[in-house]
Design a protein around this motif. Structure first.
Motif, PDB file in Angstrom:
ATOM      1  N   GLU A  13      -1.096   3.529  14.066  1.00  0.00           N
ATOM      2  CA  GLU A  13      -1.511   3.314  15.443  1.00  0.00           C
ATOM      3  C   GLU A  13      -2.821   2.536  15.443  1.00  0.00           C
ATOM      4  O   GLU A  13      -3.794   2.933  14.801  1.00  0.00           O
ATOM      5  CB  GLU A  13      -1.704   4.652  16.151  1.00  0.00           C
ATOM      6  CG  GLU A  13      -2.041   4.494  17.605  1.00  0.00           C
ATOM      7  CD  GLU A  13      -2.156   5.828  18.311  1.00  0.00           C
ATOM      8  OE1 GLU A  13      -2.720   5.844  19.418  1.00  0.00           O
ATOM      9  OE2 GLU A  13      -1.701   6.840  17.764  1.00  0.00           O
ATOM     10  N   LEU A  14      -2.844   1.420  16.162  1.00  0.00           N
ATOM     11  CA  LEU A  14      -4.033   0.586  16.238  1.00  0.00           C
ATOM     12  C   LEU A  14      -4.896   1.012  17.421  1.00  0.00           C
ATOM     13  O   LEU A  14      -4.367   1.419  18.462  1.00  0.00           O
ATOM     14  CB  LEU A  14      -3.631  -0.890  16.399  1.00  0.00           C
ATOM     15  CG  LEU A  14      -2.801  -1.464  15.259  1.00  0.00           C
ATOM     16  CD1 LEU A  14      -2.336  -2.861  15.615  1.00  0.00           C
ATOM     17  CD2 LEU A  14      -3.597  -1.477  13.985  1.00  0.00           C
ATOM     18  N   ALA A  35      -4.569  -7.737   5.228  1.00  0.00           N
ATOM     19  CA  ALA A  35      -5.889  -7.107   5.119  1.00  0.00           C
ATOM     20  C   ALA A  35      -5.785  -5.595   5.303  1.00  0.00           C
ATOM     21  O   ALA A  35      -6.461  -4.829   4.612  1.00  0.00           O
ATOM     22  CB  ALA A  35      -6.849  -7.695   6.142  1.00  0.00           C
ATOM     23  N   LEU A  36      -4.924  -5.163   6.212  1.00  0.00           N
ATOM     24  CA  LEU A  36      -4.731  -3.736   6.443  1.00  0.00           C
ATOM     25  C   LEU A  36      -4.105  -3.065   5.222  1.00  0.00           C
ATOM     26  O   LEU A  36      -4.546  -1.997   4.786  1.00  0.00           O
ATOM     27  CB  LEU A  36      -3.852  -3.520   7.675  1.00  0.00           C
ATOM     28  CG  LEU A  36      -3.584  -2.078   8.070  1.00  0.00           C
ATOM     29  CD1 LEU A  36      -4.876  -1.365   8.439  1.00  0.00           C
ATOM     30  CD2 LEU A  36      -2.602  -2.030   9.219  1.00  0.00           C
ATOM     31  N   VAL A  37      -3.103  -3.705   4.632  1.00  0.00           N
ATOM     32  CA  VAL A  37      -2.471  -3.165   3.427  1.00  0.00           C
ATOM     33  C   VAL A  37      -3.476  -3.102   2.282  1.00  0.00           C
ATOM     34  O   VAL A  37      -3.544  -2.114   1.542  1.00  0.00           O
ATOM     35  CB  VAL A  37      -1.233  -4.011   3.042  1.00  0.00           C
ATOM     36  CG1 VAL A  37      -0.732  -3.655   1.661  1.00  0.00           C
ATOM     37  CG2 VAL A  37      -0.136  -3.824   4.070  1.00  0.00           C
ATOM     38  N   ALA A  38      -4.304  -4.155   2.128  1.00  0.00           N
ATOM     39  CA  ALA A  38      -5.318  -4.165   1.071  1.00  0.00           C
ATOM     40  C   ALA A  38      -6.343  -3.054   1.277  1.00  0.00           C
ATOM     41  O   ALA A  38      -6.770  -2.407   0.311  1.00  0.00           O
ATOM     42  CB  ALA A  38      -6.017  -5.523   1.027  1.00  0.00           C
ATOM     43  N   ASN A  42      -6.996   0.017  -1.273  1.00  0.00           N
ATOM     44  CA  ASN A  42      -8.351   0.238  -1.784  1.00  0.00           C
ATOM     45  C   ASN A  42      -8.790   1.684  -1.541  1.00  0.00           C
ATOM     46  O   ASN A  42      -9.348   2.330  -2.440  1.00  0.00           O
ATOM     47  CB  ASN A  42      -9.322  -0.753  -1.137  1.00  0.00           C
ATOM     48  CG  ASN A  42     -10.679  -0.711  -1.774  1.00  0.00           C
ATOM     49  OD1 ASN A  42     -10.816  -0.398  -2.946  1.00  0.00           O
ATOM     50  ND2 ASN A  42     -11.695  -1.044  -1.001  1.00  0.00           N
ATOM     51  N   ARG A  43      -8.528   2.206  -0.369  1.00  0.00           N
ATOM     52  CA  ARG A  43      -8.896   3.592  -0.074  1.00  0.00           C
ATOM     53  C   ARG A  43      -8.101   4.578  -0.935  1.00  0.00           C
ATOM     54  O   ARG A  43      -8.621   5.608  -1.352  1.00  0.00           O
ATOM     55  CB  ARG A  43      -8.718   3.899   1.407  1.00  0.00           C
ATOM     56  CG  ARG A  43      -9.775   3.230   2.253  1.00  0.00           C
ATOM     57  CD  ARG A  43      -9.567   3.512   3.715  1.00  0.00           C
ATOM     58  NE  ARG A  43     -10.549   2.821   4.494  1.00  0.00           N
ATOM     59  CZ  ARG A  43     -11.552   3.422   5.118  1.00  0.00           C
ATOM     60  NH1 ARG A  43     -11.699   4.726   5.027  1.00  0.00           N
ATOM     61  NH2 ARG A  43     -12.413   2.735   5.815  1.00  0.00           N
ATOM     62  N   PHE A  44      -6.830   4.257  -1.194  1.00  0.00           N
ATOM     63  CA  PHE A  44      -6.035   5.100  -2.077  1.00  0.00           C
ATOM     64  C   PHE A  44      -6.610   5.091  -3.485  1.00  0.00           C
ATOM     65  O   PHE A  44      -6.728   6.145  -4.116  1.00  0.00           O
ATOM     66  CB  PHE A  44      -4.576   4.620  -2.107  1.00  0.00           C
ATOM     67  CG  PHE A  44      -3.727   5.402  -3.064  1.00  0.00           C
ATOM     68  CD1 PHE A  44      -3.216   6.629  -2.703  1.00  0.00           C
ATOM     69  CD2 PHE A  44      -3.454   4.908  -4.330  1.00  0.00           C
ATOM     70  CE1 PHE A  44      -2.441   7.366  -3.592  1.00  0.00           C
ATOM     71  CE2 PHE A  44      -2.683   5.630  -5.219  1.00  0.00           C
ATOM     72  CZ  PHE A  44      -2.172   6.867  -4.848  1.00  0.00           C
TER      73      PHE A  44
END
Length: 108
Positions: A13-14, A35-38, A42-44
């Motif tokens: 949800e944006l 960018a969202l997938v990256a 990165n957070r994972f």
């Protein structure tokens, strides 16, 4: 019509913005999607590193650690998922060790 996920997809949800309400603007450009997938990857990686790295010196077997990490985060306990996480962790560990060796050699 928004993309609600499905097989192999995750619905996100944006947040709403003043100039473009996401209830009527559901489009996410390809660069923004990448960018969202990256960012998610990165957070994972950060979460995985923080969870696994501190226990490596205590436990000899990393397979139990990875299975515990998968259980804690609700990841399905399959061989494919275990291999993917183990490979990501191995890559991060190699980068960490390479940086650590460079620091030690530059201090001499």
């Amino acid at each position: 019509m928004p993309d609600f996920g499905g097989d192999g997809k995750l619905a996100i949800e944006l947040p709403n913005f003043r100039n473009k309400d996401t209830r009527s603007y559901y489009y996410l450009p390809p660069k923004a999607r990448d960018a969202l997938v990256a960012c998610i990857r990165n957070r994972f990686d950060i979460s995985m590193w923080q969870s696994l790295h501190r226990f490596v010196s205590v436990f000899q077997r990393q397979d139990h650690l990875i299975y515990a990490f998968m259980e804690k985060h609700g990841i399905e306990l399959t061989e494919k998922n275990w291999n993917a996480i183990a490979k990501r962790y191995q890559r991060k560990r190699d980068i960490y060790r390479r940086i650590d060796r460079r620091k030690k050699s530059s201090q001499k």
